[in-house]
Design an enzyme around this catalytic site. Structure first.
Site, PDB file in Angstrom:
ATOM      1  CE  LYS A 168      -3.918  -2.259   0.339  1.00 29.53           C
ATOM      2  NZ  LYS A 168      -4.971  -2.212  -0.703  1.00 29.53           N
ATOM      3  CG  ASP A 197      -4.232  -0.726  -3.818  1.00 28.14           C
ATOM      4  OD1 ASP A 197      -4.734   0.321  -4.274  1.00 28.14           O
ATOM      5  OD2 ASP A 197      -4.920  -1.665  -3.361  1.00 28.14           O
ATOM      6  CD  GLU A 223      -4.871  -2.834  -6.732  1.00 31.62           C
ATOM      7  OE1 GLU A 223      -5.864  -3.102  -6.022  1.00 31.62           O
ATOM      8  OE2 GLU A 223      -3.898  -3.609  -6.847  1.00 31.62           O
ATOM      9  CD  GLU A 249      -9.908  -2.331  -4.847  1.00 31.48           C
ATOM     10  OE1 GLU A 249     -10.430  -2.182  -3.732  1.00 31.48           O
ATOM     11  OE2 GLU A 249      -8.724  -2.686  -5.012  1.00 31.48           O
ATOM     12  CG  ASP A 272     -14.676  -7.719  -6.403  1.00 29.01           C
ATOM     13  OD1 ASP A 272     -15.631  -8.519  -6.379  1.00 29.01           O
ATOM     14  OD2 ASP A 272     -14.047  -7.395  -5.383  1.00 29.01           O
ATOM     15  CG  HIS A 299     -10.469  -6.180  -5.231  1.00 27.90           C
ATOM     16  ND1 HIS A 299     -11.720  -6.203  -4.654  1.00 27.90           N
ATOM     17  CD2 HIS A 299      -9.627  -5.699  -4.281  1.00 27.90           C
ATOM     18  CE1 HIS A 299     -11.642  -5.754  -3.415  1.00 27.90           C
ATOM     19  NE2 HIS A 299     -10.388  -5.441  -3.159  1.00 27.90           N
TER      20      HIS A 299
END
Length: 362
Positions: A168, A197, A223, A249, A272, A299
């Protein structure tokens, strides 16, 4: 006959297996929406969708009050017709998360029933492109972890045989993000995939700035750098960086993916299955991405996405986040960092019915 005679929906709460935080939120619990469908010839299918802590009862109400009454008497084998009719019945609330999640719980139940009736695993019925798919690890990359913890987690994932890890980003200071990612890259070497992400936390200008700081670390993708509805911002970023931009996602319709692909604003599609509305639209997005020469790396929901990724040729990765172990009897089979497509007819998820009953929300 595959005429639906009964349809039931219920909600199950599953505590998170580990603390999960990103730039904008925390994963509180998994609210899991189940739909059970039975047919006149004795067929049975179980489908599900989820939220990460809020909205589960709203999805359940939509299922019980509006969608399930439309199912009884329908032909369960005609998944496309059922999906279209149910979507039309809730047009006033679509496109949106609540409606998509409700549709997904039904659609996955119908695909489970259909695959069981055919005696085939879902991945074979839906295409059968490959029998295994690489996994990348997310659990060691959460934003609250220190740099040392981030490095230790990534090294543990590499030692365990994962081909990649996701970390992250979104710290207030861009230099801190760059330092954290740089430390992980230095520890892992170059022959290993590292993804980042930002969870929709940045502006286009800030995402371009951070991408330039991160480019030396040879990332597999960047992401959700911006809010999902900022297609123009993602297009600007994709043109400004060599890092593939990953989105999906937080997108709830095939049309949203089509617009990203048309504008070349996404290099990785992360559709997703719960948030897009089920297996029926998921496959359409995957094939649309294939037509545009774009890879699919979905995702979450690894237990179901293993089968869907095995079904299509342009899948590259499944995200490894265990979250169903409290209500399943077995886990996905993993060999050398790859998930093996399940061999059982249906979705291939071995539900623990007693554990599910224990966690049902009254």
């Amino acid at each position: 006959m595959s005429t639906i005679t009964r349809a039931e929906a219920y909600l199950v709460d599953i505590p998170v297996e580990t603390v999960r935080t990103d730039a904008v939120q925390a994963f509180l619990k998994q609210e899991t929406l189940f739909v059970e469908v039975r047919t006149a010839d004795g067929g049975h299918g179980t489908g599900y969708a989820y939220t990460i802590g809020t909205g589960g009862t709203a999805v359940l109400a939509l299922l019980r009050d509006y969608l399930l009454p439309h199912l009884v008497g329908r032909d369960a084998a005609r998944v496309e017709a059922v999906w279209r009719d149910l979507h039309a019945a809730t047009r006033a609330t679509a496109v949106g998360a609540i409606t998509s999640l409700a549709l997904a719980a039904i659609d996955t139940a119908l695909w489970d029933l259909r695959a069981r009736a055919a005696g085939l695993p879902l991945w074979v019925l839906a295409g059968g492109a490959k029998d295994r798919i690489p996994l990348y690890d997310t659990e060691g990359g959460w934003l609250h972890l220190t740099e040392d913890e981030l490095v230790a987690g990534a090294k543990a994932s590499q030692a365990a045989g994962w081909p990649g890890v996701k970390l992250k980003v979104g710290k207030p200071n861009p230099a801190e993000d760059a330092a954290r990612i740089g430390a992980v890259r230095a520890a892992l070497g170059d022959d290993f995939d590292v993804m980042v992400d930002a969870n929709q936390s940045l502006t286009a200008a800030e995402a371009i700035r951070r991408a330039r700081l991160l480019e030396p670390h040879q990332l597999a993708w960047f992401e959700e750098p911006l809010p999902a509805d900022d297609v123009a911002g993602h297009e600007l970023l994709a043109r400004a960086t060599s890092i593939p931009v990953a989105v999906g996602e937080s997108m709830y319709s095939i049309g949203q993916f089509a617009e990203y692909l048309r504008r070349q604003a996404a290099g990785v599609v992360q559709v997703d299955v719960a948030r897009i509305g089920g297996i029926t639209p998921w496959l359409k997005v995957a094939h649309l991405a294939e037509a545009c020469n774009v890879v699919v790396c979905p995702h979450f929901l690894m237990e179901l996405h293993v089968s869907l990724c095995a079904a299509v040729p342009n899948s590259r990765y499944v995200e490894h986040i265990p979250q169903l172990r409290a209500i399943t009897r077995t886990e996905i089979a993993i060999v050398d960092g790859h998930a093996l497509a399940p061999g059982e007819p249906g979705l291939g998820i071995d539900w623990d019915r007693d554990a599910i009953e224990d966690r049902r929300v009254a």
